[in-house]
Design a protein around this motif. Structure first.
Motif, PDB file in Angstrom:
ATOM      1  N   ARG A   1       2.716   3.665 -13.305  1.00 26.72           N
ATOM      2  CA  ARG A   1       3.325   2.971 -12.164  1.00 26.72           C
ATOM      3  C   ARG A   1       4.341   3.876 -11.453  1.00 26.72           C
ATOM      4  NH1 ARG A   1       2.992  -1.358 -15.864  1.00 26.72           N
ATOM      5  NH2 ARG A   1       5.143  -1.008 -16.480  1.00 26.72           N
ATOM      6  N   ALA A   2       5.125   4.618 -12.232  1.00 27.60           N
ATOM      7  CA  ALA A   2       6.123   5.516 -11.642  1.00 27.60           C
ATOM      8  C   ALA A   2       5.449   6.651 -10.870  1.00 27.60           C
ATOM      9  CB  ALA A   2       7.052   6.068 -12.721  1.00 27.60           C
ATOM     10  N   LEU A   3       4.416   7.238 -11.446  1.00 23.41           N
ATOM     11  CA  LEU A   3       3.711   8.318 -10.752  1.00 23.41           C
ATOM     12  C   LEU A   3       3.048   7.773  -9.490  1.00 23.41           C
ATOM     13  CD1 LEU A   3       2.802  11.235 -10.516  1.00 23.41           C
ATOM     14  CD2 LEU A   3       0.894  10.694 -12.069  1.00 23.41           C
ATOM     15  N   ALA A   4       2.458   6.601  -9.570  1.00 23.30           N
ATOM     16  CA  ALA A   4       1.835   5.994  -8.388  1.00 23.30           C
ATOM     17  C   ALA A   4       2.866   5.791  -7.283  1.00 23.30           C
ATOM     18  CB  ALA A   4       1.162   4.670  -8.760  1.00 23.30           C
ATOM     19  N   ARG A   5       4.055   5.318  -7.643  1.00 21.60           N
ATOM     20  CA  ARG A   5       5.110   5.126  -6.636  1.00 21.60           C
ATOM     21  C   ARG A   5       5.516   6.458  -6.002  1.00 21.60           C
ATOM     22  NH1 ARG A   5       7.091   1.461 -10.460  1.00 21.60           N
ATOM     23  NH2 ARG A   5       8.535   3.010 -11.262  1.00 21.60           N
ATOM     24  N   ARG A   6       5.675   7.508  -6.833  1.00 24.60           N
ATOM     25  CA  ARG A   6       6.076   8.824  -6.303  1.00 24.60           C
ATOM     26  C   ARG A   6       5.000   9.411  -5.392  1.00 24.60           C
ATOM     27  NH1 ARG A   6       7.070  10.370 -11.543  1.00 24.60           N
ATOM     28  NH2 ARG A   6       5.905  12.281 -11.267  1.00 24.60           N
ATOM     29  N   VAL A   7       3.753   9.285  -5.815  1.00 19.46           N
ATOM     30  CA  VAL A   7       2.645   9.816  -5.013  1.00 19.46           C
ATOM     31  C   VAL A   7       2.567   9.061  -3.693  1.00 19.46           C
ATOM     32  CG1 VAL A   7       0.118   9.973  -4.902  1.00 19.46           C
ATOM     33  CG2 VAL A   7       1.327  10.711  -6.971  1.00 19.46           C
ATOM     34  N   GLU A   8       2.695   7.761  -3.753  1.00 16.70           N
ATOM     35  CA  GLU A   8       2.638   6.936  -2.547  1.00 16.70           C
ATOM     36  C   GLU A   8       3.812   7.249  -1.615  1.00 16.70           C
ATOM     37  OE1 GLU A   8       1.029   2.532  -2.122  1.00 16.70           O
ATOM     38  OE2 GLU A   8       2.971   2.608  -3.149  1.00 16.70           O
ATOM     39  N   ALA A   9       4.995   7.423  -2.176  1.00 17.06           N
ATOM     40  CA  ALA A   9       6.195   7.679  -1.379  1.00 17.06           C
ATOM     41  C   ALA A   9       6.191   9.069  -0.745  1.00 17.06           C
ATOM     42  CB  ALA A   9       7.449   7.514  -2.240  1.00 17.06           C
ATOM     43  N   ALA A  10       5.401   9.978  -1.301  1.00 19.62           N
ATOM     44  CA  ALA A  10       5.358  11.335  -0.756  1.00 19.62           C
ATOM     45  C   ALA A  10       4.801  11.351   0.656  1.00 19.62           C
ATOM     46  CB  ALA A  10       4.552  12.249  -1.668  1.00 19.62           C
ATOM     47  N   GLY A  11       4.156  10.288   1.046  1.00 20.87           N
ATOM     48  CA  GLY A  11       3.743  10.159   2.436  1.00 20.87           C
ATOM     49  C   GLY A  11       2.265  10.209   2.659  1.00 20.87           C
ATOM     50  N   ALA A  12       1.816   9.265   3.431  1.00 24.65           N
ATOM     51  CA  ALA A  12       0.421   9.245   3.841  1.00 24.65           C
ATOM     52  C   ALA A  12       0.171  10.411   4.778  1.00 24.65           C
ATOM     53  CB  ALA A  12       0.107   7.921   4.525  1.00 24.65           C
ATOM     54  N   GLY A  13      -1.047  10.891   4.758  1.00 24.71           N
ATOM     55  CA  GLY A  13      -1.412  11.974   5.660  1.00 24.71           C
ATOM     56  C   GLY A  13      -1.105  13.354   5.117  1.00 24.71           C
ATOM     57  N   THR A  14      -0.449  13.422   3.961  1.00 28.48           N
ATOM     58  CA  THR A  14      -0.212  14.735   3.356  1.00 28.48           C
ATOM     59  C   THR A  14      -1.214  14.910   2.234  1.00 28.48           C
ATOM     60  OG1 THR A  14       1.341  13.935   1.699  1.00 28.48           O
ATOM     61  CG2 THR A  14       2.268  14.592   3.824  1.00 28.48           C
ATOM     62  N   ASP A  15      -1.518  16.136   1.922  1.00 27.20           N
ATOM     63  CA  ASP A  15      -2.456  16.379   0.836  1.00 27.20           C
ATOM     64  C   ASP A  15      -1.800  17.183  -0.285  1.00 27.20           C
ATOM     65  OD1 ASP A  15      -2.262  18.801   2.081  1.00 27.20           O
ATOM     66  OD2 ASP A  15      -4.404  19.106   2.342  1.00 27.20           O
ATOM     67  N   GLU A  16      -0.476  17.110  -0.344  1.00 26.10           N
ATOM     68  CA  GLU A  16       0.247  17.811  -1.400  1.00 26.10           C
ATOM     69  C   GLU A  16      -0.136  17.216  -2.745  1.00 26.10           C
ATOM     70  OE1 GLU A  16       4.781  18.311  -2.896  1.00 26.10           O
ATOM     71  OE2 GLU A  16       4.415  18.449  -0.743  1.00 26.10           O
ATOM     72  N   ALA A  17      -0.556  18.053  -3.648  1.00 25.28           N
ATOM     73  CA  ALA A  17      -1.019  17.607  -4.955  1.00 25.28           C
ATOM     74  C   ALA A  17       0.112  17.632  -5.974  1.00 25.28           C
ATOM     75  CB  ALA A  17      -2.155  18.514  -5.422  1.00 25.28           C
ATOM     76  N   VAL A  18      -0.058  16.860  -7.010  1.00 25.85           N
ATOM     77  CA  VAL A  18       0.892  16.898  -8.129  1.00 25.85           C
ATOM     78  C   VAL A  18       0.397  17.921  -9.146  1.00 25.85           C
ATOM     79  CG1 VAL A  18       1.531  14.475  -7.796  1.00 25.85           C
ATOM     80  CG2 VAL A  18      -0.193  15.050  -9.472  1.00 25.85           C
ATOM     81  N   ASP A  19       1.272  18.389  -9.977  1.00 30.54           N
ATOM     82  CA  ASP A  19       0.947  19.340 -11.036  1.00 30.54           C
ATOM     83  C   ASP A  19       0.391  18.559 -12.218  1.00 30.54           C
ATOM     84  OD1 ASP A  19       0.877  21.358 -12.966  1.00 30.54           O
ATOM     85  OD2 ASP A  19       3.049  21.346 -13.252  1.00 30.54           O
TER      86      ASP A  19
END
Length: 162
Positions: free
Chosen positions: A134-152
């Motif tokens: 849930r925390a990772l989903a929130r961080r990924v979602e908050a990083a912004g739509a339209g970006t394709d920055e990946a997580v490690d």
């Protein structure tokens, strides 16, 4: 390649022989890829968790998902939803690491719900994994739509057991 020319495994099922990278993305024929997980391996729950944790720690969540998928398909009926949820968590991390935010968020949340009905089977830290997802989903979602920055993938890999 024509349908009749598709790659096939030893049982005749369609299976791409293209090499894959560490996140499971197909590479061109002839490229050097990461060794794929064999399919249909029957493992104990402890073996499944050990192998999946090793792969997650190496930044290979796609490959960990394949290990969970084997457990889901070969395990007892009453645990199939657990292993499916674990596979969804690994695929969610895979999508997030590939830069697919929507798919990553969706599967992380779905996996957290899927494992939630189980009271820490086989030493799996269900509450901790669900909170991580849930925390990772929130961080990924908050990083912004339209970006394709990946997580490690390796840096974000969870601990599966207590």
């Amino acid at each position: 390649m024509a349908e009749s020319e598709r790659d096939r495994d030893s049982a005749g099922r369609a299976r791409s022989a293209r090499p894959r990278d560490g996140l499971g993305r197909p590479l061109p024929y002839g490229a050097e890829g990461v060794e794929r997980q064999p399919e249909g391996v029957v493992r104990t729950a402890a073996e499944t968790l050990r192998e999946a944790q090793r792969l997650l720690d190496e930044g290979k969540p796609f490959h960990a998902h394949e290990v969970f998928e084997d457990a889901w398909k070969s395990g007892p009926e009453e645990e199939r939803a657990l292993w499916r949820g674990m596979a969804q968590l690994a695929v969610g991390l895979t999508h997030a690491a590939r830069g697919n935010r929507t798919g990553g968020v969706r599967l992380l949340r779905r996996g957290a719900v899927g494992i939630g009905a189980y009271p820490d089977p086989h030493g799996i830290d269900v509450a901790g994994l669900a909170a991580w997802a849930r925390a990772l989903a929130r961080r990924v979602e908050a990083a912004g739509a339209g970006t394709d920055e990946a997580v490690d993938a390796a840096g974000e890999s969870p601990r599966l057991t207590r």
